[in-house]
Design a protein around this motif. Structure first.
Motif, PDB file in Angstrom:
ATOM      1  N   LEU A 236       1.230  -1.096   0.443  1.00  0.00           N
ATOM      2  CA  LEU A 236       0.160   0.252   0.182  1.00  0.00           C
ATOM      3  C   LEU A 236       0.778   1.210  -0.064  1.00  0.00           C
ATOM      4  N   LEU A 237       1.900   1.229   1.081  1.00  0.00           N
ATOM      5  CA  LEU A 237       3.071   2.860   0.735  1.00  0.00           C
ATOM      6  C   LEU A 237       3.007   2.774  -0.292  1.00  0.00           C
ATOM      7  N   ALA A 238       3.977   1.701  -1.079  1.00  0.00           N
ATOM      8  CA  ALA A 238       4.135   1.604  -2.379  1.00  0.00           C
ATOM      9  C   ALA A 238       3.598   2.399  -3.573  1.00  0.00           C
ATOM     10  N   THR A 239       2.241   2.061  -3.515  1.00  0.00           N
ATOM     11  CA  THR A 239       1.362   2.572  -4.167  1.00  0.00           C
ATOM     12  C   THR A 239       1.340   3.929  -4.224  1.00  0.00           C
ATOM     13  N   LEU A 240       0.964   4.203  -2.727  1.00  0.00           N
ATOM     14  CA  LEU A 240       1.139   5.801  -2.617  1.00  0.00           C
ATOM     15  C   LEU A 240       2.226   6.134  -2.717  1.00  0.00           C
ATOM     16  N   LEU A 241       3.355   5.939  -2.732  1.00  0.00           N
ATOM     17  CA  LEU A 241       4.082   7.050  -2.843  1.00  0.00           C
ATOM     18  C   LEU A 241       4.533   7.003  -4.785  1.00  0.00           C
ATOM     19  N   ALA A 245       4.705  10.492  -6.313  1.00  0.00           N
ATOM     20  CA  ALA A 245       6.129  10.349  -7.642  1.00  0.00           C
ATOM     21  C   ALA A 245       5.443  10.926  -8.382  1.00  0.00           C
ATOM     22  N   ILE A 246       3.927  10.302  -9.027  1.00  0.00           N
ATOM     23  CA  ILE A 246       4.446  10.883 -10.627  1.00  0.00           C
ATOM     24  C   ILE A 246       3.227  11.871 -10.429  1.00  0.00           C
ATOM     25  N   ARG A 247       2.237  11.740 -10.287  1.00  0.00           N
ATOM     26  CA  ARG A 247       1.666  12.579  -9.951  1.00  0.00           C
ATOM     27  C   ARG A 247       0.429  12.949 -10.718  1.00  0.00           C
ATOM     28  N   THR A 248      -0.291  11.677 -11.146  1.00  0.00           N
ATOM     29  CA  THR A 248      -0.924  11.603 -11.990  1.00  0.00           C
ATOM     30  C   THR A 248      -2.506  10.738 -11.646  1.00  0.00           C
ATOM     31  N   GLU A 250      -3.331   8.070 -13.299  1.00  0.00           N
ATOM     32  CA  GLU A 250      -3.909   6.868 -13.223  1.00  0.00           C
ATOM     33  C   GLU A 250      -2.932   6.627 -12.662  1.00  0.00           C
ATOM     34  N   ALA A 251      -1.753   6.996 -11.741  1.00  0.00           N
ATOM     35  CA  ALA A 251      -1.059   6.073 -10.923  1.00  0.00           C
ATOM     36  C   ALA A 251      -2.035   6.209  -9.662  1.00  0.00           C
ATOM     37  N   ALA A 252      -2.549   7.259  -8.922  1.00  0.00           N
ATOM     38  CA  ALA A 252      -3.695   6.799  -8.584  1.00  0.00           C
ATOM     39  C   ALA A 252      -4.046   5.202  -8.129  1.00  0.00           C
ATOM     40  N   PHE A 253      -4.630   5.256  -9.341  1.00  0.00           N
ATOM     41  CA  PHE A 253      -5.516   4.164  -9.309  1.00  0.00           C
ATOM     42  C   PHE A 253      -4.361   2.448  -9.343  1.00  0.00           C
ATOM     43  N   ALA A 254      -3.373   2.899  -8.811  1.00  0.00           N
ATOM     44  CA  ALA A 254      -2.763   2.028  -8.568  1.00  0.00           C
ATOM     45  C   ALA A 254      -3.278   1.299  -7.486  1.00  0.00           C
ATOM     46  N   ILE A 255      -3.994   2.338  -6.673  1.00  0.00           N
ATOM     47  CA  ILE A 255      -4.376   1.849  -5.027  1.00  0.00           C
ATOM     48  C   ILE A 255      -5.361   0.101  -4.911  1.00  0.00           C
ATOM     49  N   PHE A 256      -5.953   0.521  -5.968  1.00  0.00           N
ATOM     50  CA  PHE A 256      -6.993  -0.942  -6.672  1.00  0.00           C
ATOM     51  C   PHE A 256      -5.708  -1.750  -6.799  1.00  0.00           C
ATOM     52  N   PHE A 257      -4.843  -1.859  -7.129  1.00  0.00           N
ATOM     53  CA  PHE A 257      -5.094  -2.912  -7.091  1.00  0.00           C
ATOM     54  C   PHE A 257      -4.399  -3.748  -5.449  1.00  0.00           C
ATOM     55  N   MET A 258      -4.973  -3.238  -4.523  1.00  0.00           N
ATOM     56  CA  MET A 258      -4.801  -3.469  -3.033  1.00  0.00           C
ATOM     57  C   MET A 258      -5.609  -5.197  -3.000  1.00  0.00           C
ATOM     58  N   LEU A 292       0.777  12.826   1.999  1.00  0.00           N
ATOM     59  CA  LEU A 292       1.411  12.294   0.962  1.00  0.00           C
ATOM     60  C   LEU A 292       1.455  13.676  -0.467  1.00  0.00           C
ATOM     61  N   GLY A 293       0.070  14.530   0.733  1.00  0.00           N
ATOM     62  CA  GLY A 293      -0.332  15.800  -0.063  1.00  0.00           C
ATOM     63  C   GLY A 293      -0.925  15.271  -1.687  1.00  0.00           C
ATOM     64  N   LEU A 294      -2.031  13.701  -1.004  1.00  0.00           N
ATOM     65  CA  LEU A 294      -2.760  13.501  -2.547  1.00  0.00           C
ATOM     66  C   LEU A 294      -4.284  13.848  -2.834  1.00  0.00           C
TER      67      LEU A 294
END
Length: 464
Positions: A236-241, A245-248, A250-258, A292-294
């Motif tokens: 989870l921390l890896a998806t948030l980081l 880092a990317i600030r898009t 699409e990158a935020a949607f990586a959280i659904f892999f959890m 992380l300011g997301l």
């Protein structure tokens, strides 16, 4: 002579008073504990507030839902008190400077608006749980739907109350209701099951039977579960980081892999541990996007919390569905008395074995047998002994069969044995072994069992 018996009763009366006082003290402590817990989780929601009156999640909604579900209407005064306290803090937080009288009214309005939809939702859920025809799968769907609808009703009733009491401008309704709803729904979906299991520790006779969640006190620490939680937290921390880092989007949607590690825990751990995992993951998501300011992608994470929780709770019903299917399959395929294959399964299996042996050019034999004078056994010794005779015969037959052979009950006292890859001479030997074994069965001194046999080998092209 006068006999005064009242002093002898005094110790019993004093003991009863002591028990009553201890009971009252325990009740006060539970009340203070619930109020403290409600205010604590409410303050936790404030830490991840990203717009006026809307948080990433609102765990106080889950606390209210759980309290009403487990304790019932007795918990309403406690929640009303918490609503007034939280209203006082809101007045201070947003510098509204409302007079004390108006603040009290606003707190009571908030309490009624907050409690009523959840009370109705828990009443419906309790009613459904009392219907014994409903299975866990139906209750989970009901819980998810009720959580969504009751939190939606709560949102509009609370926001209307805030507007009526001048604690929120009416213009903010259009931009506030949706994130408010998703946050409240996340609080109910994620936190309510955890609080339900915790409340059952202090309220041993809950209004709502929670099944496996009632075993929270019996849960023991497990290194395996701890490693799973740690691995999930690292992922989870890896998806948030990554999102930071990317600030898009699409990158935020990586959280659904959890969903993947969460379902791993759901299918391999107890329901209580699943609930703990869901609650911990949602808390880390809410905390992480704040640190992380997301907040620009907060809606993505709110939906992720709800989807992961709903998926996990659906997963809890899978073992139950599998067990029900296995039980249904067993009823269809097995004779309930003897454990032999049912007639329907026997016919189906004989067709399969006949085709397989024809394809592989192997012999296929079968033995048909029935108990001699079985009607006389039932008439003389009773049906209980008759049933024991059938069971004993099947046990002796099974002891002489291979794993590839099939014993089926064709009807009454008639049985069929399928012998794939077996020629007629070997089938005759098998029948003789079984005949000898059956003759050795002794259920009563006066009863001797025997069977009549028919043995045949199938020819190419034979049908069942």
């Amino acid at each position: 002579m006068r006999h005064d018996i009242e002093p002898a009763a005094a110790p019993h009366i004093e003991g009863s008073r002591l028990i009553v006082k201890r009971t009252e003290l325990g009740g006060w402590l539970m009340s203070l504990g619930f109020i403290g817990a409600w205010l604590a989780v409410w303050a936790l929601g404030l830490l991840v507030e990203y717009t006026s009156h809307a948080s990433v999640w609102f765990p106080a909604a889950g606390m209210t839902f759980a309290g009403l579900l487990v304790v019932g209407s007795r918990i309403i005064p406690h929640i009303m008190f918490c609503a007034v306290i939280s209203t006082l803090w809101t007045n201070y937080q947003y510098q509204l400077n409302l007079p004390p009288g108006e603040l009290l009214v606003a707190g009571l309005v908030f309490g009624v608006a907050h409690i009523t939809p959840y009370y109705l939702g828990t009443r419906i859920l309790r009613y459904l749980a009392d219907q014994r025809s409903l299975q866990l799968f139906h209750l989970i769907i009901s819980f998810l739907l009720i959580a969504a609808l009751s939190s939606l009703l709560t949102v509009f009733s609370v926001l209307q109350g805030l507007i009526l009491t001048d604690m929120m401008p009416a213009d903010d309704l259009a931009t506030t209701w949706f994130p408010f709803w998703i946050g409240d729904m996340a609080g109910v979906l994620v936190i309510a099951p955890l609080f339900v299991s915790l409340l059952t520790l202090f309220y041993p006779t809950p209004k709502f039977w929670v099944g496996s969640l009632h075993s929270f006190a019996r849960e023991r620490a497990s290194d395996r579960f701890g490693w799973k939680l740690a691995l999930s937290a690292v992922l989870l921390l890896a998806t948030l980081l990554l999102a930071a880092a990317i600030r898009t989007q699409e990158a935020a949607f990586a959280i659904f892999f959890m969903i993947i590690p969460q379902m791993w825990i759901t299918y391999t751990e107890s329901p209580v541990r699943t609930v703990i995992s869901v609650a911990m993951g949602s808390f880390l998501i809410a905390l992480g996007i704040n640190l992380l300011g997301l907040m620009d992608y907060v809606m993505v994470y709110q939906f992720a919390i709800n989807v992961i929780a709903a998926s996990a709770f659906f997963g809890l019903s899978v073992p139950t569905l599998i067990a029900d299917n296995q039980q249904l399959r067993k009823r269809v395929q097995e004779d309930g008395l003897t454990g032999a294959a049912s007639r329907q399964f026997l016919l189906s299996q004989s067709m399969i074995e006949l085709q397989r042996c024809a394809r592989d050019e192997q012999p296929f034999s079968l033995i048909v047998l029935d108990l001699d004078d079985f009607k006389a056994v039932n008439d003389r010794f009773g049906h209980v002994i008759g049933d024991k005779a059938l069971i004993a015969v099947c046990d002796r037959i099974r002891n002489n069969l291979r794993a590839t052979d099939t014993l089926g009950r064709y009807g009454g006292d008639e049985f069929v044995i399928l012998l794939p890859a077996t020629a007629l001479p070997d089938a005759l030997k098998k029948a003789e072994q079984i005949r000898t074994e059956v003759l050795q069965i002794t259920l009563t001194p006066e009863l001797r069992l025997s069977c009549s046999f028919g043995v045949a080998e199938a020819d190419t092209g034979d049908a069942v």
